[in-house]
Design an enzyme around this catalytic site. Sequence first.
Site, PDB file in Angstrom:
ATOM      1  N   PRO A 169      29.709 -75.210   0.256  1.00 57.03           N
ATOM      2  CA  PRO A 169      29.428 -74.031   1.066  1.00 57.03           C
ATOM      3  C   PRO A 169      28.691 -74.464   2.331  1.00 57.03           C
ATOM      4  O   PRO A 169      27.738 -75.244   2.240  1.00 57.03           O
ATOM      5  CB  PRO A 169      28.528 -73.169   0.179  1.00 57.03           C
ATOM      6  CG  PRO A 169      28.425 -73.848  -1.126  1.00 57.03           C
ATOM      7  CD  PRO A 169      28.994 -75.231  -1.011  1.00 57.03           C
TER       8      PRO A 169
ATOM      9  N   GLY B 136      22.213 -76.283   2.658  1.00 56.65           N
ATOM     10  CA  GLY B 136      21.310 -77.334   2.193  1.00 56.65           C
ATOM     11  C   GLY B 136      21.986 -78.344   1.287  1.00 56.65           C
ATOM     12  O   GLY B 136      21.330 -79.140   0.627  1.00 56.65           O
TER      13      GLY B 136
ATOM     14  N   GLY C  60      24.194 -80.518   2.435  1.00 59.15           N
ATOM     15  CA  GLY C  60      24.610 -81.653   3.257  1.00 59.15           C
ATOM     16  C   GLY C  60      25.987 -81.501   3.863  1.00 59.15           C
ATOM     17  O   GLY C  60      26.643 -82.505   4.185  1.00 59.15           O
ATOM     18  N   SER C  61      26.455 -80.249   4.033  1.00 54.05           N
ATOM     19  CA  SER C  61      27.839 -80.085   4.497  1.00 54.05           C
ATOM     20  C   SER C  61      28.051 -80.720   5.881  1.00 54.05           C
ATOM     21  O   SER C  61      29.096 -81.315   6.120  1.00 54.05           O
ATOM     22  CB  SER C  61      28.251 -78.619   4.513  1.00 54.05           C
ATOM     23  OG  SER C  61      27.466 -77.905   5.431  1.00 54.05           O
ATOM     24  N   SER C  62      27.054 -80.636   6.780  1.00 56.34           N
ATOM     25  CA  SER C  62      27.303 -81.169   8.129  1.00 56.34           C
ATOM     26  C   SER C  62      27.446 -82.693   8.093  1.00 56.34           C
ATOM     27  O   SER C  62      28.348 -83.251   8.727  1.00 56.34           O
ATOM     28  CB  SER C  62      26.194 -80.753   9.105  1.00 56.34           C
ATOM     29  OG  SER C  62      24.941 -81.178   8.639  1.00 56.34           O
ATOM     30  N   ALA C  63      26.591 -83.368   7.307  1.00 57.48           N
ATOM     31  CA  ALA C  63      26.717 -84.830   7.212  1.00 57.48           C
ATOM     32  C   ALA C  63      28.013 -85.202   6.482  1.00 57.48           C
ATOM     33  O   ALA C  63      28.693 -86.164   6.847  1.00 57.48           O
ATOM     34  CB  ALA C  63      25.504 -85.420   6.486  1.00 57.48           C
ATOM     35  N   ALA C  64      28.375 -84.412   5.470  1.00 56.33           N
ATOM     36  CA  ALA C  64      29.602 -84.722   4.715  1.00 56.33           C
ATOM     37  C   ALA C  64      30.839 -84.540   5.596  1.00 56.33           C
ATOM     38  O   ALA C  64      31.782 -85.336   5.524  1.00 56.33           O
ATOM     39  CB  ALA C  64      29.682 -83.842   3.468  1.00 56.33           C
TER      40      ALA C  64
ATOM     41  N   ASP D  40      20.427 -87.119   4.278  1.00 57.59           N
ATOM     42  CA  ASP D  40      21.721 -86.519   3.907  1.00 57.59           C
ATOM     43  C   ASP D  40      22.830 -87.559   4.043  1.00 57.59           C
ATOM     44  O   ASP D  40      23.661 -87.744   3.151  1.00 57.59           O
ATOM     45  CB  ASP D  40      22.036 -85.310   4.808  1.00 57.59           C
ATOM     46  CG  ASP D  40      21.123 -84.134   4.514  1.00 57.59           C
ATOM     47  OD1 ASP D  40      20.125 -84.326   3.807  1.00 57.59           O
ATOM     48  OD2 ASP D  40      21.409 -83.018   4.999  1.00 57.59           O
TER      49      ASP D  40
HETATM   50  C1  MEV Z   1      17.900 -81.438   5.078  1.00 60.93           C
HETATM   51  O1  MEV Z   1      18.883 -81.593   4.055  1.00 60.93           O
HETATM   52  C2  MEV Z   1      16.651 -82.169   4.712  1.00 60.93           C
HETATM   53  C3  MEV Z   1      15.503 -82.046   5.705  1.00 60.93           C
HETATM   54  O2  MEV Z   1      14.426 -82.805   5.172  1.00 60.93           O
HETATM   55  C4  MEV Z   1      15.880 -82.572   7.074  1.00 60.93           C
HETATM   56  C5  MEV Z   1      16.105 -84.086   7.076  1.00 60.93           C
HETATM   57  O3  MEV Z   1      15.554 -84.776   6.241  1.00 60.93           O
HETATM   58  O4  MEV Z   1      16.820 -84.528   7.971  1.00 60.93           O
HETATM   59  C6  MEV Z   1      15.038 -80.608   5.857  1.00 60.93           C
END
Ligand code: MEV
Length: 314
Positions: free
Chosen positions: A97, A101, A103-107, A148
Amino acid sequence: MENKITTGTAIGKIILIGEHAVVYGQPALAIPFPETRIKTIISRKRGPVMLDCFFYKGLLLNAPERLLGLTTIIKEIVNGFDKELKDFSIRIESSIPPERGMGSSAAVAVATVRALYDFFDQPLTDQDLFKWSNISEKIVHGNPSGIDTAIIIGETPLYYIKGKPFVPFPFKLDAFLIVADTGELGQTQAAVASVEKLMDTDPEKGEDIIKQLGFLTKNAKVSIESNDGEKLGETMSKAHSLLDKLGVSNEILNLLVSVAVENGALGAKLTGGGRGGCMIALAATQQEAISISNKLLCNGAKNTWIYNMGVDLL
Ligand code: MEV
């Protein structure tokens, strides 16, 4: 024109503990989340580059601002290969989704870099992957710790400290992790920026919370190493209170955390950037995990997943 198709995939991630503090040099613990995945498919197609993904379908060059991280690295990679930005199309399929949180953007960045290097027959190292994903993450989040990207590339539980070599973390705990999606888009960039503001305006408070979060992550590591789910749960709940004080929780996350704890969870907290997105809860048995998951769904969670931490992470 030769018909060519390449694909790249990447999994999601869950931060068990240490989010936000990890940006300021404290450790964090994260696990891969293979239940969710991104797949990027690149096909040869005459004409300008087209992009087809959850947020947008159309010309790559007209993609909206929210995709700037991705479109920037695509352009830079193709340029670096000395190729023209044309004659291919990119489709991104996702079961992660977006902006929750996980990690979709890094994935998305990792899957797309993999597909792109393959499409142009270029060898790809983990260093290249890390570099490109972090360029994209910097545009998306402003000040990423790199966690991420590290977990998504490594696909193994990590005890992560920014700038240090990744330490794979052998993870086996007799407990069950429930992941619940609030259905609300998380606001990692805004949350990271608000912590940065607190560090500027009230450094004493900010640094104290960050230090306490780091201490809790070290405790969590010891609890996992000694297979102590109860201690880990307590530590997770303490971390949630600190993240709330830091200003990165919100009403629905606080509600779901309370519901989980009131219904027998060993502990619960938000995961990732916060202000929406997902929360996690720890349960001693599968039966309890199912019951907590049902209660979360009755109280506003849009989706849940259950992880057997004694088996799924080996
Ligand atoms: C985001 O998944 C995690 C944060 O700690 C940001 C980061 O570490 O880059 C909020």
